[in-house]
Design a protein around this motif. Structure first.
Motif, PDB file in Angstrom:
ATOM      1  N   VAL A   1     -26.466  -2.422   0.144  1.00 36.27           N
ATOM      2  CA  VAL A   1     -26.273  -1.352  -0.834  1.00 36.27           C
ATOM      3  C   VAL A   1     -27.045  -1.587  -2.116  1.00 36.27           C
ATOM      4  O   VAL A   1     -27.202  -0.666  -2.913  1.00 36.27           O
ATOM      5  N   TYR A   2     -27.546  -2.795  -2.362  1.00 36.32           N
ATOM      6  CA  TYR A   2     -28.126  -3.090  -3.668  1.00 36.32           C
ATOM      7  C   TYR A   2     -29.590  -2.674  -3.761  1.00 36.32           C
ATOM      8  O   TYR A   2     -29.983  -1.936  -4.649  1.00 36.32           O
ATOM      9  N   GLY A   3     -30.450  -3.182  -2.890  1.00 36.13           N
ATOM     10  CA  GLY A   3     -31.829  -2.728  -2.860  1.00 36.13           C
ATOM     11  C   GLY A   3     -32.668  -3.141  -4.054  1.00 36.13           C
ATOM     12  O   GLY A   3     -33.528  -2.388  -4.509  1.00 36.13           O
ATOM     13  N   MET A   4     -32.461  -4.352  -4.593  1.00 35.88           N
ATOM     14  CA  MET A   4     -33.262  -4.815  -5.720  1.00 35.88           C
ATOM     15  C   MET A   4     -34.661  -5.232  -5.299  1.00 35.88           C
ATOM     16  O   MET A   4     -35.589  -5.227  -6.093  1.00 35.88           O
ATOM     17  N   GLY A   5     -34.835  -5.609  -4.041  1.00 37.59           N
ATOM     18  CA  GLY A   5     -36.129  -6.063  -3.577  1.00 37.59           C
ATOM     19  C   GLY A   5     -36.307  -7.558  -3.753  1.00 37.59           C
ATOM     20  O   GLY A   5     -35.416  -8.281  -4.228  1.00 37.59           O
ATOM     21  N   PRO A   6     -37.508  -8.075  -3.404  1.00 39.58           N
ATOM     22  CA  PRO A   6     -37.745  -9.520  -3.464  1.00 39.58           C
ATOM     23  C   PRO A   6     -37.604 -10.130  -4.851  1.00 39.58           C
ATOM     24  O   PRO A   6     -37.422 -11.334  -4.976  1.00 39.58           O
ATOM     25  N   CYS A   7     -37.682  -9.315  -5.912  1.00 39.74           N
ATOM     26  CA  CYS A   7     -37.587  -9.898  -7.255  1.00 39.74           C
ATOM     27  C   CYS A   7     -36.247 -10.603  -7.463  1.00 39.74           C
ATOM     28  O   CYS A   7     -36.164 -11.550  -8.255  1.00 39.74           O
ATOM     29  N   ALA A   8     -35.193 -10.173  -6.769  1.00 35.01           N
ATOM     30  CA  ALA A   8     -33.897 -10.852  -6.905  1.00 35.01           C
ATOM     31  C   ALA A   8     -34.010 -12.297  -6.454  1.00 35.01           C
ATOM     32  O   ALA A   8     -33.465 -13.211  -7.093  1.00 35.01           O
ATOM     33  N   ALA A   9     -34.717 -12.531  -5.347  1.00 31.63           N
ATOM     34  CA  ALA A   9     -34.901 -13.906  -4.869  1.00 31.63           C
ATOM     35  C   ALA A   9     -35.815 -14.683  -5.799  1.00 31.63           C
ATOM     36  O   ALA A   9     -35.608 -15.891  -6.018  1.00 31.63           O
ATOM     37  N   THR A  10     -36.831 -14.035  -6.355  1.00 32.50           N
ATOM     38  CA  THR A  10     -37.721 -14.728  -7.288  1.00 32.50           C
ATOM     39  C   THR A  10     -36.944 -15.252  -8.491  1.00 32.50           C
ATOM     40  O   THR A  10     -37.067 -16.410  -8.885  1.00 32.50           O
TER      41      THR A  10
ATOM     42  N   ALA B   1     -40.898 -20.518 -10.370  1.00 27.75           N
ATOM     43  CA  ALA B   1     -39.707 -21.308 -10.663  1.00 27.75           C
ATOM     44  C   ALA B   1     -38.792 -20.474 -11.537  1.00 27.75           C
ATOM     45  O   ALA B   1     -39.177 -20.089 -12.648  1.00 27.75           O
ATOM     46  N   ARG B   2     -37.601 -20.144 -10.997  1.00 33.37           N
ATOM     47  CA  ARG B   2     -36.610 -19.336 -11.722  1.00 33.37           C
ATOM     48  C   ARG B   2     -37.217 -18.064 -12.325  1.00 33.37           C
ATOM     49  O   ARG B   2     -36.963 -17.704 -13.460  1.00 33.37           O
ATOM     50  N   GLY B   3     -38.063 -17.416 -11.542  1.00 35.85           N
ATOM     51  CA  GLY B   3     -38.628 -16.128 -11.932  1.00 35.85           C
ATOM     52  C   GLY B   3     -39.940 -16.175 -12.660  1.00 35.85           C
ATOM     53  O   GLY B   3     -40.512 -15.119 -12.961  1.00 35.85           O
ATOM     54  N   VAL B   4     -40.457 -17.355 -12.965  1.00 33.47           N
ATOM     55  CA  VAL B   4     -41.690 -17.489 -13.737  1.00 33.47           C
ATOM     56  C   VAL B   4     -42.792 -18.050 -12.837  1.00 33.47           C
ATOM     57  O   VAL B   4     -42.604 -19.083 -12.179  1.00 33.47           O
ATOM     58  N   ALA B   5     -43.937 -17.359 -12.813  1.00 39.31           N
ATOM     59  CA  ALA B   5     -45.063 -17.839 -12.019  1.00 39.31           C
ATOM     60  C   ALA B   5     -45.602 -19.131 -12.612  1.00 39.31           C
ATOM     61  O   ALA B   5     -45.850 -19.222 -13.821  1.00 39.31           O
ATOM     62  N   LEU B   6     -45.777 -20.156 -11.770  1.00 37.20           N
ATOM     63  CA  LEU B   6     -46.282 -21.437 -12.242  1.00 37.20           C
ATOM     64  C   LEU B   6     -47.790 -21.429 -12.416  1.00 37.20           C
ATOM     65  O   LEU B   6     -48.347 -22.223 -13.189  1.00 37.20           O
ATOM     66  N   ALA B   7     -48.468 -20.537 -11.693  1.00 35.00           N
ATOM     67  CA  ALA B   7     -49.927 -20.426 -11.775  1.00 35.00           C
ATOM     68  C   ALA B   7     -50.335 -19.133 -11.090  1.00 35.00           C
ATOM     69  O   ALA B   7     -49.544 -18.537 -10.356  1.00 35.00           O
TER      70      ALA B   7
END
Length: 390
Positions: free
Chosen positions: A117-126, A148-154
């Motif tokens: 029911v939520y449908g947030m997409g992959p960003c929730a896992a990121t 790492a915890r939503g922030v791209a390392l590179a």
């Protein structure tokens, strides 16, 4: 400051604020900080890869619970590209999918598979994972990016040649957010099988590398969709019919496609499972209401035409035809409407009308083509639901 720089800055603020809010209030986005929330992360990533496979070629999505406590989901599609230098339009690249809620990028549609029911997409896992790695195999090359915890390392980096194509997302749910990061193989397997049943021809697998006694795995692919679903639900019961009745049709009025399958057992309560865009609707809704009315109308009309009911007899209403009925009703809609924020009940008067009319026509045609079986169904209903005399 240029207009373009201002837009980029605003987007960055939205991204940062959204990430912080999701980590601060995770239950708002995945429903729980327990195992149900961890499962939701699996659903969000798997749904996006399934949709990519169905839209862009390929036919398989594999979910793996890894030995180190992580989750890896991979497909054999064309590979979702990372954004090119300078960026691309919203929703075109994997980085956008990994950092922005999917409802902002694209609405539901009839070709959209929803796992929940939520449908947030992959960003929730990121955002809610301590580590996430995205890999794309496309055009003979392999590209990788880590978060790492939503922030791209590179930025995305080339990681050598690729002999196949596809997208892989591997992540570890953050123990700072979740009370447990241990998935249930049995719970995930039920939902994986359900999605495979609702999308005929799609191959899905779930593998668990964690057991000390060795890896366990299940794979699902069903060529008959909802018909296979009903057959499985009734696998250990005695049927009136030698096969499941199943049909699918498109309806412009409800802007979508409907699929229904049904059978009757010798006895027992009604069992109707309903779905909208592959997500369960446990509270029912207009598609279930239309289905029940359509079944009752088709049976009553056939019985009256063929002398199985007399003019003065009570009609075969939904309460009577539901005895011993097993059914699956699935609709795929361009613009699904729901009652309530949990999306447990489907709305829309046009959906009810479209499902009712479609079931009435298709079931009516089936009854005409199978008169002996039709008589057996109607005879069982009239015998088992006849009012007591005396």
């Amino acid at each position: 400051m240029t207009e373009e720089a201002g837009a980029d800055g605003a987007a960055r603020v939205i991204e940062v604020e959204g990430r912080e809010l999701m980590r601060k209030r995770p239950s708002m986005y995945v429903g729980s900080t327990g195992v149900r929330g961890v499962h939701q992360l699996v659903h969000e990533v798997a749904a996006r890869l399934v949709n990519g496979v169905l839209a862009g070629g390929g036919g398989r999505v594999d979910v793996t619970l890894t030995r180190d406590g992580g989750i890896r989901i991979t497909d054999d599609g064309p590979g979702i590209p990372f954004e090119a230098a300078g960026g691309v339009s919203a929703g075109d690249g994997l980085e956008t999918l990994l950092t922005r809620p999917e409802p902002e990028l694209r609405p539901d549609g009839r070709n959209t598979v929803r796992w929940s029911v939520y449908g947030m997409g992959p960003c929730a896992a990121t955002v809610m994972s301590s580590r996430l790695t995205a890999e794309v195999r496309r055009g003979g090359a392999r590209w990788v990016q880590e978060y790492a915890r939503g922030v791209a390392l590179a930025p995305p980096a080339a990681a050598g040649p690729a002999t196949d194509s596809g997208t892989t997302i591997a992540f570890r749910p953050d123990p700072d957010i979740f009370d447990t990061v241990d998935c249930s193989f049995a719970v995930l397997a039920r939902r994986v099988r359900e999605v495979a049943l609702l999308n005929r021809g799609l191959a899905l697998s779930l593998t668990d590398e964690r057991p000390a006694g060795g890896t366990r795995s299940v794979s699902f692919r069903y060529p008959d969709g909802a018909g296979d679903f009903v057959a499985l639900l009734d696998a250990e019961t005695e049927w009136v019919l030698p096969e499941v009745i199943a049909f699918e049709w498109e309806d412009e009025g409800m802007a979508g496609i409907a699929e229904a399958a049904l059978s009757w057992r010798r006895a027992g309560e009604e069992r109707v499972r309903s779905f909208a865009n592959s997500a369960p609707t446990p509270e029912g809704g207009t598609h279930e209401d239309g289905f029940r009315t359509g079944v009752a109308t088709a049976l009553t009309e056939y019985a009256l035409r063929n002398g199985l009911l007399k003019a003065g007899d009570p009609e075969l209403g939904a309460d009577r035809v539901g005895e011993g009925l097993t059914a699956v009703v699935s609709v795929r809609l361009d613009r699904p409407e729901y009652h309530g924020s949990t999306r447990g009940r489907l709305g829309g008067a046009s959906v009810r009308e479209g499902v009712e009319q479609g079931v009435r026509e298709h079931l009516g045609d089936w009854l005409e083509r199978h008169p002996e079986r039709a008589a057996a169904i109607i005879g069982r209903i009239t015998r088992d639901t006849a009012p007591d005399e005396g």
